[in-house]
Design an enzyme around this catalytic site. Structure first.
Site, PDB file in Angstrom:
ATOM      1  N   CYS A 114      37.901  51.339  41.593  1.00  0.00           N
ATOM      2  CA  CYS A 114      37.128  50.256  40.648  1.00  0.00           C
ATOM      3  C   CYS A 114      36.666  50.879  39.455  1.00  0.00           C
ATOM      4  O   CYS A 114      35.885  52.056  39.518  1.00  0.00           O
ATOM      5  CB  CYS A 114      35.965  49.591  41.204  1.00  0.00           C
ATOM      6  SG  CYS A 114      35.192  48.254  40.357  1.00  0.00           S
ATOM      7  N   GLY A 218      50.412  48.912  39.973  1.00  0.00           N
ATOM      8  CA  GLY A 218      50.231  49.076  38.685  1.00  0.00           C
ATOM      9  C   GLY A 218      51.730  48.496  37.605  1.00  0.00           C
ATOM     10  O   GLY A 218      52.594  49.141  38.102  1.00  0.00           O
TER      11      GLY A 218
END
Length: 388
Positions: A114, A218
């Site tokens: 995060c 990603g």
């Protein structure tokens, strides 16, 4: 259970996203992915792992009602998957033991990725692997307390920034601890969600920890991207985050692609509008309150309607809905026969931000081992981060 998860090869996983991957969203993903494949005549079971929102270990131990809601699953979720956040090895270990002993989940993922400032400024999330001793203690505590009954995995980023790379050391530590897999987002914390994910880092991690599967995350916006990532990196699976926002059927398309089947085409606008109504209804049911559910649905509007001709006034009104009837009324005039172009469907969505300095505790980068003062600071992160 370990064998069951790894048998799903390649693994397809929904990335936990705060405020998004709740029960309603996970169900929409399951239903939409199954439906798009059924329309293409493909009916084999969906083995995707749909991870719930990030849950704070401390809040879970305190049994906060909102936190318990985050780790509540529908009866037909084949793999009950949760993500735990924590910065104290003992607390994380106790939370893992609680999950295992009370049969709360089938899979535990640890959050070390995060990049949100409220997390990193206390040394948590993507900032934490910089402190090798603390990171190692947390991962080993989690694996030890799982008792071999529930698989523990790790999700992380490349590092804090280009000058403070952590993923190779962190991956090796996790591998040595005995995690089931390591998921790597090919961005640093400083990149947040901007720029382009560096898939070469995923390939390097695959080579670096050959005895532990690596999942890549990603910039997977379509089924072709997922296949290309697997081919280019050697990863054992893919993790899908922003690519499924407004496109919950993406998991079905990826499953078809990696199974060697024809990728189902994008649904027409009518199916998407029906999904919006279904999603809103599920949110209302989940919250037990129509206004609350519809207010939460507002954030999804632009994602679902990307590439659909709606009109600026209608778009604006959809972002202010208070009831299911508001939604139905606003969606009714939209042309249901519209088709999404592949260019629009496969384009990036969700948050994008430029590279920026990561918020960290004072002196955090001075050493990769914890000082006494830093141990005190980092514990505050357990209490300052909400369960969501």
């Amino acid at each position: 259970m370990f064998a069951d998860l790894l048998a799903q090869d390649p693994v397809i996983e929904l990335a936990p996203m705060a405020g998004v991957t709740n029960r309603a969203f996970r169900r929409v993903c399951r239903e939409a992915s199954a439906s798009i494949r059924e329309r293409a005549g493909q009916v084999d079971a969906d083995q995707t792992i749909y991870v719930a929102e990030m849950t704070t270990s401390q809040a879970l131990l305190m049994r906060h009602p909102e936190t318990i809601s985050l780790v509540t699953f529908d009866g037909d979720e084949s793999t009950r998957s949760i993500q735990l956040y924590g910065v104290d090895p003992e607390i994380v270990g106790r939370a893992v033991a609680m999950v295992v002993n009370e049969d709360m989940a089938d899979h535990i993922d640890l959050n070390f990725g995060c990049p949100v400032p409220k997390v990193t400024r206390k040394g948590g999330g993507s900032a934490l692997p910089w402190k090798r001793d603390l990171y190692s203690d947390i991962v080993n505590s989690a694996v030890r307390n799982a008792q071999g009954k529930v698989p523990v995995t790790v999700k992380m980023r490349v590092g804090i920034d280009d000058d403070h790379i952590t993923y190779l050391d962190a991956g090796k530590i996790a591998s040595d601890a005995g995690v089931t897999w390591v998921a790597l987002h090919g961005r640093t914390a400083a990149q947040y969600y901007g720029g382009q994910a560096d898939w070469t880092t995923i390939a390097r991690l695959v080579e670096h920890i050959p005895n532990t599967p690596v999942l890549g995350n990603g910039d997977i916006w379509c089924a072709d991207d997922a296949q290309r990532m697997l081919y280019e990196t050697g990863a054992r699976g893919v993790v899908i985050g922003r690519g499924c926002l407004g496109r919950p059927w993406l998991f079905g398309q990826i499953r078809s692609a990696i199974s060697g089947q024809e990728v189902p085409p994008e649904p027409h606008a009518g199916i998407i509008l029906d999904l919006m109504q279904r999603h809103a209804q599920l949110l209302v049911e989940m919250h037990g309150d129509e206004f609350h559910g519809c207010r939460e649905m507002r954030k999804h509007m632009a994602w679902y309607l990307k590439g659909i001709v709606v009109g600026s006034e209608t778009r604006g009104q959809l972002g202010l809905i208070n009831s299911l009837s508001d939604l139905d009324e606003l969606l009714a005039p939209i042309d249901r026969e519209q088709l999404l172009t592949s260019e629009i469907a496969n384009s990036p969505r969700g948050r994008t931000t430029p590279t920026k300095k990561v918020n960290l505790p004072d002196g955090w980068l001075n050493s990769q081992t914890m000082s006494i003062a830093e141990k005190s600071t980092v514990r505050e992160a357990e209490l300052s981060v909400s369960g969501g």
